[in-house]
Design an enzyme around this catalytic site. Sequence first.
Site, PDB file in Angstrom:
ATOM      1  N   ARG A 102     110.082  35.592  82.155  1.00  0.00           N
ATOM      2  CA  ARG A 102     111.458  35.564  83.134  1.00  0.00           C
ATOM      3  C   ARG A 102     111.180  35.021  84.581  1.00  0.00           C
ATOM      4  O   ARG A 102     110.408  35.405  85.395  1.00  0.00           O
ATOM      5  CB  ARG A 102     111.874  37.050  83.418  1.00  0.00           C
ATOM      6  N   HIS A 129     119.410  32.000  79.131  1.00  0.00           N
ATOM      7  CA  HIS A 129     118.900  33.144  78.800  1.00  0.00           C
ATOM      8  C   HIS A 129     119.230  33.299  76.996  1.00  0.00           C
ATOM      9  O   HIS A 129     120.008  34.034  76.591  1.00  0.00           O
ATOM     10  CB  HIS A 129     119.767  34.213  79.415  1.00  0.00           C
ATOM     11  N   GLN A 132     119.604  36.540  75.118  1.00  0.00           N
ATOM     12  CA  GLN A 132     121.085  37.240  75.315  1.00  0.00           C
ATOM     13  C   GLN A 132     121.831  36.834  74.136  1.00  0.00           C
ATOM     14  O   GLN A 132     122.501  37.726  73.630  1.00  0.00           O
ATOM     15  CB  GLN A 132     121.326  36.985  76.644  1.00  0.00           C
ATOM     16  N   ASP A 217     129.966  37.390  83.411  1.00  0.00           N
ATOM     17  CA  ASP A 217     128.794  37.730  84.049  1.00  0.00           C
ATOM     18  C   ASP A 217     129.116  37.845  85.523  1.00  0.00           C
ATOM     19  O   ASP A 217     129.905  37.327  85.998  1.00  0.00           O
ATOM     20  CB  ASP A 217     127.655  36.609  83.489  1.00  0.00           C
ATOM     21  N   CYS A 257     126.670  40.575  79.585  1.00  0.00           N
ATOM     22  CA  CYS A 257     125.190  40.984  79.365  1.00  0.00           C
ATOM     23  C   CYS A 257     124.679  42.133  80.252  1.00  0.00           C
ATOM     24  O   CYS A 257     123.733  42.620  79.909  1.00  0.00           O
ATOM     25  CB  CYS A 257     124.547  39.599  79.881  1.00  0.00           C
ATOM     26  N   ARG A 285     119.640  43.945  71.822  1.00  0.00           N
ATOM     27  CA  ARG A 285     118.661  43.237  72.494  1.00  0.00           C
ATOM     28  C   ARG A 285     117.264  43.552  71.668  1.00  0.00           C
ATOM     29  O   ARG A 285     116.509  42.556  71.498  1.00  0.00           O
ATOM     30  CB  ARG A 285     118.617  43.428  74.020  1.00  0.00           C
TER      31      ARG A 285
HETATM   32  N1   CP Z   1     120.772  41.344  80.237  1.00  0.00           N
HETATM   33  C1   CP Z   1     119.704  41.283  80.757  1.00  0.00           C
HETATM   34  O1   CP Z   1     118.857  40.324  80.548  1.00  0.00           O
HETATM   35  O2   CP Z   1     119.417  42.606  81.492  1.00  0.00           O
HETATM   36  P1   CP Z   1     118.240  42.741  82.320  1.00  0.00           P
HETATM   37  O3   CP Z   1     118.102  41.875  83.653  1.00  0.00           O
HETATM   38  O4   CP Z   1     118.230  44.192  82.755  1.00  0.00           O
HETATM   39  O5   CP Z   1     116.862  42.513  81.481  1.00  0.00           O
HETATM   40  N1  NVA Z   2     123.172  35.487  85.220  1.00  0.00           N
HETATM   41  C1  NVA Z   2     122.460  36.789  85.558  1.00  0.00           C
HETATM   42  C2  NVA Z   2     122.100  37.610  83.971  1.00  0.00           C
HETATM   43  C3  NVA Z   2     121.488  38.489  84.385  1.00  0.00           C
HETATM   44  C4  NVA Z   2     120.917  39.443  83.131  1.00  0.00           C
HETATM   45  C5  NVA Z   2     121.262  36.529  86.330  1.00  0.00           C
HETATM   46  O1  NVA Z   2     120.738  35.359  86.144  1.00  0.00           O
HETATM   47  O2  NVA Z   2     121.151  37.201  87.200  1.00  0.00           O
END
Ligand code: CP
Ligand code: NVA
Length: 299
Positions: A102, A129, A132, A217, A257, A285
């Site tokens: 990530r 992502h 997701q 989101d 998400c 997930r």
């Molecule tokens: N939706 C998601 O990716 O959540 P986290 O940021 O908690 O991993």
């Molecule tokens: N769009 C959000 C998703 C988190 C899971 C971010 O990137 O923070």
Amino acid sequence: MAEPRHFITLLDISGAEFRRLIDRAMQLKAARETYEPFKNKVLGMIFEKSSTRTRVSFEAGMVQFGGAAIFLSPRDTQLGRGEPIEDSARVLSRMVDVVMLRTHVHATVETFAQHSRVPVINGLTDRFHPCQLLADMQTFVEHRGDIAGRTVAWIGDGNNVCQTYIHAAELLDFELRIACPHGYEPEHELLTAAGDRVTLLRDAREAVRNADLVVTDVWASMGQEEEQGARAAAFQAYCVDGALMALARPDAVFMHCLPAHRGEEVTAEVLEGRQSIVWDEAENRLHAQKALLELLLTG
Ligand code: CP
Ligand code: NVA
């Protein structure tokens, strides 16, 4: 050595593979017997940003499969002290069997994959992502059946999750309507590539009309914290509330998400309401990523 199979964007799988992953995730979710195909296999996980769901679902999934996962953060590895990502990829991929990253910059995951001997999974970047969307599509199918030919309304920021919905619309043949304010659109090339499957609108009500699925989101993603004030102003007309949901089909479902900001992009009423399937979405997930790990590690 055979080239490893990576999962950097959704377009690394075909539509048929996406459907098989959803089926397999549902099978794994229903299974009751112990199944440990990855005994002694190790997943390395590099997190430049925070995570609850992604970290726990991958970690739990590997343990359930008989393997293990290692959590790595730049704060306490040499990555944070400037060791090149290429070198980290070469070293880590000689020690572990699969890597999840990530990162802020999407290119970091691509560079890591180019130098990795083992499969690399995108666990969220500033652009995409894909994990997701595996879970989201599984969740829709569980509740409403095939998503082909259905209408999905994305309300709010044209962010990493939105951009991954564009890929999903292409792979699974649904109509995606994106409603976002000026200046917060998804990348132009992604919209162009998706053709008439994806429509960009300004009016959230127009996007939601007769939709089967409404998704939103946060207005400010991780890394955009200092823009929070400006974004809150720009997104005022993009809150998913009861009045907006009432324009969708009566059997429409709502997804997010998570984490969610109640009172910003979604009201508490909708998030906790009868159309919300966000908790199943979060659980999935785990199952969807277990199916993905199987695909990448065993084909
Ligand atoms: N939706 C998601 O990716 O959540 P986290 O940021 O908690 O991993
Ligand atoms: N769009 C959000 C998703 C988190 C899971 C971010 O990137 O923070």
